[in-house]
Design a protein around this motif. Sequence first.
Motif, short mmCIF file in Angstrom:
data_model
loop_
_atom_site.label_atom_id
_atom_site.label_comp_id
_atom_site.label_asym_id
_atom_site.label_seq_id
_atom_site.Cartn_x
_atom_site.Cartn_y
_atom_site.Cartn_z
N ASN A 125 4.85 -22.79 10.25
CA ASN A 125 6.02 -21.93 10.42
C ASN A 125 7.26 -22.55 9.80
OD1 ASN A 125 4.58 -20.03 11.80
ND2 ASN A 125 5.31 -20.59 13.83
N ARG A 126 7.49 -23.82 10.06
CA ARG A 126 8.67 -24.48 9.50
C ARG A 126 8.62 -24.43 7.98
NH1 ARG A 126 7.80 -28.09 13.57
NH2 ARG A 126 6.67 -29.53 12.20
N ALA A 127 7.43 -24.74 7.43
CA ALA A 127 7.32 -24.79 5.98
C ALA A 127 7.60 -23.43 5.35
CB ALA A 127 5.92 -25.29 5.58
N VAL A 128 7.03 -22.37 5.90
CA VAL A 128 7.24 -21.07 5.28
C VAL A 128 8.64 -20.53 5.56
CG1 VAL A 128 4.80 -20.46 5.21
CG2 VAL A 128 6.19 -19.72 7.13
N THR A 129 9.20 -20.87 6.71
CA THR A 129 10.57 -20.40 6.98
C THR A 129 11.51 -20.89 5.90
OG1 THR A 129 10.17 -20.41 9.35
CG2 THR A 129 12.46 -20.44 8.65
N SER A 130 11.38 -22.14 5.52
CA SER A 130 12.33 -22.63 4.53
C SER A 130 12.01 -22.06 3.14
CB SER A 130 12.43 -24.15 4.54
OG SER A 130 11.36 -24.71 3.87
N ALA A 131 10.73 -21.81 2.87
CA ALA A 131 10.39 -21.20 1.58
C ALA A 131 10.92 -19.77 1.50
CB ALA A 131 8.87 -21.22 1.38
N VAL A 132 10.78 -19.03 2.59
CA VAL A 132 11.27 -17.66 2.62
C VAL A 132 12.79 -17.65 2.46
CG1 VAL A 132 11.68 -15.74 4.23
CG2 VAL A 132 9.37 -16.64 3.92
N GLY A 133 13.45 -18.58 3.13
CA GLY A 133 14.90 -18.68 3.00
C GLY A 133 15.33 -18.93 1.58
N ALA A 134 14.56 -19.76 0.87
CA ALA A 134 14.91 -20.06 -0.52
C ALA A 134 14.81 -18.82 -1.39
CB ALA A 134 14.00 -21.16 -1.05
N LEU A 135 13.79 -17.98 -1.12
CA LEU A 135 13.64 -16.76 -1.91
C LEU A 135 14.80 -15.80 -1.64
CD1 LEU A 135 11.95 -15.24 -3.93
CD2 LEU A 135 10.62 -14.30 -2.05
N ASP A 136 15.18 -15.68 -0.35
CA ASP A 136 16.32 -14.83 0.00
C ASP A 136 17.57 -15.30 -0.72
OD1 ASP A 136 14.81 -13.28 1.62
OD2 ASP A 136 15.59 -14.04 3.51
N THR A 137 17.77 -16.61 -0.75
CA THR A 137 18.95 -17.16 -1.41
C THR A 137 18.95 -16.81 -2.89
OG1 THR A 137 18.92 -18.95 0.17
CG2 THR A 137 20.26 -19.28 -1.80
N SER A 138 17.76 -16.86 -3.51
CA SER A 138 17.72 -16.55 -4.93
C SER A 138 18.04 -15.07 -5.15
CB SER A 138 16.36 -16.93 -5.53
OG SER A 138 15.42 -15.89 -5.33
N PHE A 139 17.70 -14.23 -4.17
CA PHE A 139 18.06 -12.81 -4.26
C PHE A 139 19.57 -12.63 -4.21
CE2 PHE A 139 14.37 -9.75 -3.38
CZ PHE A 139 13.52 -10.50 -4.16
N LEU A 140 20.23 -13.43 -3.37
CA LEU A 140 21.69 -13.33 -3.26
C LEU A 140 22.36 -13.63 -4.60
CD1 LEU A 140 22.49 -14.93 0.18
CD2 LEU A 140 22.74 -12.55 -0.52
N GLY A 141 21.68 -14.42 -5.42
CA GLY A 141 22.24 -14.79 -6.71
C GLY A 141 22.57 -13.60 -7.60
N ARG A 142 22.01 -12.44 -7.27
CA ARG A 142 22.32 -11.26 -8.08
C ARG A 142 23.57 -10.54 -7.59
NH1 ARG A 142 19.71 -10.81 -12.13
NH2 ARG A 142 20.64 -8.80 -12.61
N GLY A 143 24.34 -11.18 -6.71
CA GLY A 143 25.67 -10.68 -6.37
C GLY A 143 25.68 -9.46 -5.47
N ARG A 144 24.64 -9.32 -4.66
CA ARG A 144 24.56 -8.13 -3.82
C ARG A 144 24.07 -8.60 -2.46
NH1 ARG A 144 21.66 -6.13 -7.17
NH2 ARG A 144 23.30 -5.13 -8.36
N PRO A 145 24.61 -8.09 -1.36
CA PRO A 145 24.11 -8.54 -0.05
C PRO A 145 22.62 -8.25 0.08
CG PRO A 145 25.90 -6.93 0.22
CD PRO A 145 25.75 -7.17 -1.23
#
Lengths: 290, 290
Positions: B12-32
């Motif tokens: 769970n810990r491992a995937v939580t941080s991986a999922v978070g990283a993907l979300d962050t990369s989505f934020l990079g497109r300047g949209r909530p």
Amino acid sequence: MLDPISRVRRFNRAVTSAVGALDTSFLGRGRPLGAARVLNAIGHGRSDVAEIRDYLGLDSGLMSRLLRSLEDEGLIETTAHEDDARRRVAKLTRAGRREFAAYEALSNTQAKGFLDRHAQADALLAAMDLIASALTRDRIALDAMDPRSDEARYCLGEYYAELGRRFKQGFDVSLSRDPDAVDMRRPRGTFIVAMSDALPLGCVGLKGTDHGYAEIKRLWVAPAARGLGLGRRLMEAAESAARELGIALLRLDTNSALPEAGQLYRRTGWSEIPRFNDDPYPDLFFEKRV
Amino acid sequence: MLDPISRVRRFNRAVTSAVGALDTSFLGRGRPLGAARVLNAIGHGRSDVAEIRDYLGLDSGLMSRLLRSLEDEGLIETTAHEDDARRRVAKLTRAGRREFAAYEALSNTQAKGFLDRHAQADALLAAMDLIASALTRDRIALDAMDPRSDEARYCLGEYYAELGRRFKQGFDVSLSRDPDAVDMRRPRGTFIVAMSDALPLGCVGLKGTDHGYAEIKRLWVAPAARGLGLGRRLMEAAESAARELGIALLRLDTNSALPEAGQLYRRTGWSEIPRFNDDPYPDLFFEKRV
DNA sequence: GCATATATCTGACTTTAGTCAGATATCTTG
DNA sequence: CAAGATATCTGACTAAAGTCAGATATATGC
């Protein structure tokens, strides 16, 4: 049917919603997720405020306010760090420990519920170990440890069990030349364990001898960690430990029933040499000057 | 070393941080993230606003505003549903398709990067399939399909390959009595595939005969779906299809090299009967009245 | 000892997410 | 056709998360 990338993305979707469900269950304790995360980080032994901030990726202002809100709830206490009064150290109060235990119970219940619904939990756990190891590969630490430690003995037990499965005639450790633990401790040698969180994922022993060389023994990588280059990392760590100990020549023996091991040795500068011991199991012998 | 619950939580810990990283990369497109999720849901073919809202678990007010913001950006257009003017249908504009493709590229790059870093991608993918199937077990749909469809043929191919591995003498489908596809189509029979997203996870065929009974053929469950009770679900679906088709007696043959299959049949009301065909592969024969 | 760096805290924000009570238009059922 | 149900939208909120510019206290290097 699906291409590999779609399969990874199917996995991503599945775990994203599972992770979301756990977060939602955390909200049930009436505290915003940010505060809950800080409380749990402290409960898991991260006391240094800067470390928690770094681990959770929080802004210092936000972190400060989350700490304050936990203090106001009476769940934590903060004090100045003893070596550096700029830093703060947080610890749980009695009420904080109770609250932390409640979050732990939520996580454990969720984990247990997931396992209980599955008829072949072993396969599921093996898959989880593999993925967790792949995701955290950069955080696998190689630690020198006593070969009698729990972690080392766990690795050795798994190693012997695997030899038993892979050798046609099985493997009986008492027939093999079991290295004395003292030979795999400084200053004669060393024993290195690869740890991911608290899970041992591999090991290697450097065994000192009185014959002008040291031996590499017990190289093992957990099934959950294969494909991560851990074998190579362990070998490099053992070789650099040998250099530090002033050892110039290394030898090892292995068996052709373990082809991936032989391949690794050949690729990393080892040369095959004639048999140099009378151990009944090995049929391949290597040497390397470091 | 670690207990099962700790292993699940490590995962769970491992995937939580991986999922978070993907979300962050989505934020990079300047949209909530909320708007990005809606855009992606539309891109993946969910056009009905109510369906998206349900899928993402959003409040109707919030959903409405997210749609408005995507419209203001010129990424989507909404029109009234043709059968029900209360409902709205969203679709991507040209700019929206471009933006969606950019998110897709981010996801694909992340997935590919993860696979590329791993030397044994097959084992990793198998583990991901297993976990994704376990997490989404309640969403595995059993669909009647043509036995000549891609999904059915994929399942059959995997089934034959597995028989080849498990039978000592291998398995050659041309020596077996290959059922005619027409016998596994309504009204003579049916063919059922278990689908998780677009991944087929299992199948079963109900083959009509002219001898007063129908046969169960080709029961297969993907390794990624074992332990989920899918074999039993498939059999229940086949039996209830038989009832619908007015078939009262079912027979099947199997091989003792597939002990889990024999066990399933015995546990679900099938009785062993003498050999009723001359297929060279089976050595066990069952019958059930439905 | 002084300049500079570091760790935390405070105040004053903004953005995002989410909630809820109507308003409006449309559909369904009797 | 009327009454009620349904889908979406709008306005008016709140809570949570995050940002940023100082302020304060302490440590470190010359």
